[in-house]
Design an enzyme around this catalytic site. Structure first.
Site, PDB file in Angstrom:
ATOM      1  CB  CYS A  30     -25.795  40.347-136.139  1.00 30.66           C
ATOM      2  SG  CYS A  30     -25.453  41.358-134.947  1.00 30.66           S
TER       3      CYS A  30
HETATM    4  N1  CO8 Z   1     -21.773  47.119-115.044  1.00 26.03           N
HETATM    5  C1  CO8 Z   1     -20.388  46.430-114.460  1.00 26.03           C
HETATM    6  N2  CO8 Z   1     -20.673  44.795-113.671  1.00 26.03           N
HETATM    7  C2  CO8 Z   1     -21.056  44.168-114.694  1.00 26.03           C
HETATM    8  C3  CO8 Z   1     -22.300  44.771-116.044  1.00 26.03           C
HETATM    9  C4  CO8 Z   1     -22.359  46.388-115.838  1.00 26.03           C
HETATM   10  N3  CO8 Z   1     -23.142  46.595-117.322  1.00 26.03           N
HETATM   11  N4  CO8 Z   1     -22.603  44.092-117.007  1.00 26.03           N
HETATM   12  C5  CO8 Z   1     -21.836  42.744-115.843  1.00 26.03           C
HETATM   13  N5  CO8 Z   1     -21.430  43.151-114.926  1.00 26.03           N
HETATM   14  C6  CO8 Z   1     -20.622  42.052-114.255  1.00 26.03           C
HETATM   15  C7  CO8 Z   1     -21.288  40.791-114.238  1.00 26.03           C
HETATM   16  O1  CO8 Z   1     -22.404  40.736-113.032  1.00 26.03           O
HETATM   17  C8  CO8 Z   1     -19.648  40.087-113.575  1.00 26.03           C
HETATM   18  O2  CO8 Z   1     -19.275  40.117-112.392  1.00 26.03           O
HETATM   19  P1  CO8 Z   1     -18.929  38.407-111.637  1.00 26.03           P
HETATM   20  O3  CO8 Z   1     -17.817  37.797-112.648  1.00 26.03           O
HETATM   21  O4  CO8 Z   1     -18.728  39.022-110.377  1.00 26.03           O
HETATM   22  O5  CO8 Z   1     -19.732  37.984-112.115  1.00 26.03           O
HETATM   23  C9  CO8 Z   1     -18.742  40.734-114.629  1.00 26.03           C
HETATM   24  O6  CO8 Z   1     -19.266  42.008-114.897  1.00 26.03           O
HETATM   25  C10 CO8 Z   1     -18.277  40.107-115.445  1.00 26.03           C
HETATM   26  O7  CO8 Z   1     -19.562  39.693-116.383  1.00 26.03           O
HETATM   27  P2  CO8 Z   1     -19.755  39.218-117.933  1.00 26.03           P
HETATM   28  O8  CO8 Z   1     -19.143  37.445-117.847  1.00 26.03           O
HETATM   29  O9  CO8 Z   1     -21.066  39.016-118.574  1.00 26.03           O
HETATM   30  O10 CO8 Z   1     -18.495  39.966-119.000  1.00 26.03           O
HETATM   31  P3  CO8 Z   1     -18.188  39.759-120.322  1.00 26.03           P
HETATM   32  O11 CO8 Z   1     -17.318  40.088-120.123  1.00 26.03           O
HETATM   33  O12 CO8 Z   1     -18.701  38.670-121.151  1.00 26.03           O
HETATM   34  O13 CO8 Z   1     -18.215  40.678-121.365  1.00 26.03           O
HETATM   35  C11 CO8 Z   1     -20.783  40.998-122.393  1.00 26.03           C
HETATM   36  C12 CO8 Z   1     -20.299  40.958-120.955  1.00 26.03           C
HETATM   37  C13 CO8 Z   1     -19.936  42.606-123.333  1.00 26.03           C
HETATM   38  C14 CO8 Z   1     -21.822  41.148-122.762  1.00 26.03           C
HETATM   39  C15 CO8 Z   1     -19.284  40.218-123.572  1.00 26.03           C
HETATM   40  O14 CO8 Z   1     -20.156  39.303-122.996  1.00 26.03           O
HETATM   41  C16 CO8 Z   1     -20.034  40.309-125.226  1.00 26.03           C
HETATM   42  O15 CO8 Z   1     -19.782  41.191-125.821  1.00 26.03           O
HETATM   43  N6  CO8 Z   1     -20.464  38.751-125.437  1.00 26.03           N
HETATM   44  C17 CO8 Z   1     -20.444  38.890-127.202  1.00 26.03           C
HETATM   45  C18 CO8 Z   1     -21.682  39.173-126.764  1.00 26.03           C
HETATM   46  C19 CO8 Z   1     -22.089  39.374-128.526  1.00 26.03           C
HETATM   47  O16 CO8 Z   1     -21.392  39.166-129.777  1.00 26.03           O
HETATM   48  N7  CO8 Z   1     -23.278  39.178-128.898  1.00 26.03           N
HETATM   49  C20 CO8 Z   1     -23.750  39.382-130.032  1.00 26.03           C
HETATM   50  C21 CO8 Z   1     -25.297  40.300-130.184  1.00 26.03           C
HETATM   51  S1  CO8 Z   1     -25.882  41.564-131.602  1.00 26.03           S
HETATM   52  C22 CO8 Z   1     -26.650  40.875-132.456  1.00 26.03           C
HETATM   53  O17 CO8 Z   1     -26.693  38.950-133.162  1.00 26.03           O
HETATM   54  C23 CO8 Z   1     -27.659  41.747-133.672  1.00 26.03           C
HETATM   55  C24 CO8 Z   1     -28.971  40.909-132.387  1.00 26.03           C
HETATM   56  C25 CO8 Z   1     -29.785  42.164-133.473  1.00 26.03           C
HETATM   57  C26 CO8 Z   1     -29.746  43.808-133.099  1.00 26.03           C
HETATM   58  C27 CO8 Z   1     -30.521  43.714-131.951  1.00 26.03           C
HETATM   59  C28 CO8 Z   1     -30.859  45.292-131.683  1.00 26.03           C
HETATM   60  C29 CO8 Z   1     -30.961  45.668-130.308  1.00 26.03           C
END
Ligand code: CO8
Length: 372
Positions: A155
């Site tokens: 990124c």
């Molecule tokens: N639908 C419904 N519910 C879901 C889903 C879904 N799809 N996914 C998870 N849930 C549920 C979980 O099971 C959990 O339920 P419970 O509380 O019962 O256990 C609940 O929702 C909450 O889950 P999370 O705590 O995981 O949810 P978050 O609020 O943390 O959101 C995110 C998840 C959106 C992934 C968030 O954590 C996030 O965005 N974090 C930051 C990530 C980030 O910035 N990453 C950078 C990556 S980009 C990068 O570095 C580039 C890489 C190179 C490129 C790659 C190209 C492919």
């Protein structure tokens, strides 16, 4: 010598995929999986898969849809990947095609022709091959002289690329640089993974970087300060690489796609980023109140709001910290550049801003810029 960003370009891929479309395909896959594995699930040998939802995706990430270069295959539960056809070696490769379109727009904005460009840096998360470099293919297709290379810093590729461009100008190895970020993320998305099937989209951005002395564009942004930083983490990882084929038993395993511990990333990256921004402001003798705009990496809307609030000491208003996630999803290193591209036309001389990236590595890059 003062260095400026004098043009930006954006290439938008031809196909759109909405959250509802992705979720429908994912949930169909889940239903199929749970039926096929009913006995093992009932015996407690494996867990049943849980469905995804558009409401969760939008609330947790701010993403409503994304663009992709190839849609065919993504929504088919038997494939769940874009079916991207091979091209002959004498055809322009798909990643170069995206890069060229963005580059042409950036060159036009900067009033530059192919003769002016003497360095091309293709800076992105993945290149579709190791060699010949995509940048050298773009150099040939645009008809530029000089030199070109690819660089990968996930990124932070675009911000690190601009810093490399600036260093080449200062070092005298180039006069006008194109930094292009053709992010074709969709092939690396695990569309069968509930936690990450919705995160990424494809796009390409480009910027022109040159000396202030040669710049003639309407909107030129002087780089006041720049800082890259990295610190190792396995919390965002892909084990995809040229060594995969040497272990046929594991070469298609899910760790060869994008995998992350999203919560951990969220918690660990935030303090890293806002302290970096604070240091950059201090270095340039600026206060947060001097900034007209924060062009932040676009991974998650809650993350962006948190960083903007922490830097500004209040909620961002209007387009102070523009969000493009709803339309594009996470486009890796291109995200902050799309925000910059879309939201700089109203900026005037003296307006200051930051472009800040953060992501896998971990890596972060911050540029403080001023409209001249
Ligand atoms: N639908 C419904 N519910 C879901 C889903 C879904 N799809 N996914 C998870 N849930 C549920 C979980 O099971 C959990 O339920 P419970 O509380 O019962 O256990 C609940 O929702 C909450 O889950 P999370 O705590 O995981 O949810 P978050 O609020 O943390 O959101 C995110 C998840 C959106 C992934 C968030 O954590 C996030 O965005 N974090 C930051 C990530 C980030 O910035 N990453 C950078 C990556 S980009 C990068 O570095 C580039 C890489 C190179 C490129 C790659 C190209 C492919």
């Amino acid at each position: 010598m003062s260095i400026v960003i004098s043009g930006t370009g954006l290439y938008i891929p031809p196909y759109k995929v909405s959250n509802d479309e992705l979720v429908a395909a994912f949930n169909q896959y889940v239903e199929q999986f749970n039926i096929e594995n009913e006995a093992a699930i009932t015996a407690g040998e494996i867990d049943a898969l849980k469905p995804s939802s558009s409401e969760f995706i939008e609330k947790a990430s701010g993403i409503k849809s994304r663009y992709v270069m190839v849609k065919e295959g993504i929504l088919d539960t038997n494939t769940m990947m874009p079916l991207i056809a091979d091209r002959d070696n004498d055809q322009v490769s798909i990643q170069a095609e995206m890069a060229i379109a963005a580059a042409k727009e950036a060159m036009k904005a900067a009033n530059k022709t192919a003769e002016d460009i003497d360095l091309i840096i293709v800076a992105c998360s993945y290149t579709q091959r190791s060699y010949p470099a995509i940048a050298i293919e773009v150099q040939k297709q645009l008809g530029c002289q000089g030199w070109a290379y690819d660089m990968l810093v996930a990124c932070s590729s675009a911000t690190f690329g601009i810093m490399n461009a600036s260093n080449a100008l200062l070092g005298g190895t180039a006069k006008t640089v194109l930094v292009i970020s053709p992010e074709i993320a969709s092939p690396q998305v695990n569309y069968r993974d509930r936690d990450s099937h919705f995160i990424f989209g494809d796009v390409a951005t480009a910027v022109v970087v040159e000396q202030q002395a040669t710049a003639t564009a309407k909107h030129c942004f002087k780089i006041l300060s720049q800082q890259p930083m990295t610190t190792f983490s396995n919390n965002i990882r892909s084990n995809f690489g040229h060594i995969n084929r040497c272990n046929p038993d594991t070469m298609f395993d899910t760790d060869k796609m994008f995998v992350q511990q999203g919560r951990k990333v969220f918690k660990e990256v935030l303090p890293m980023v806002y302290s970096m921004i604070e240091q950059q402001l201090e270095k340039t003798g600026l206060q947060a109140s001097d900034l007209k705009r924060l062009f932040l990496h676009q991974a998650n809307i809650n993350m962006n709001t948190f960083i903007a609030r922490k830097v500004l000491g209040r909620d961002p208003v209007g387009d102070e910290a523009p969000i493009i996630l709803h339309e594009f999803a996470n486009t890796a290193s291109a995200g902050s550049i799309i925000a910059f591209h879309r939201h700089h036309d109203d900026m005037v001389a003296g307006d200051k801003a930051i472009i800040c990236s953060f992501g896998a590595g971990y890596s972060a890059g911050c540029l403080v810029i001023e409209h001249i």
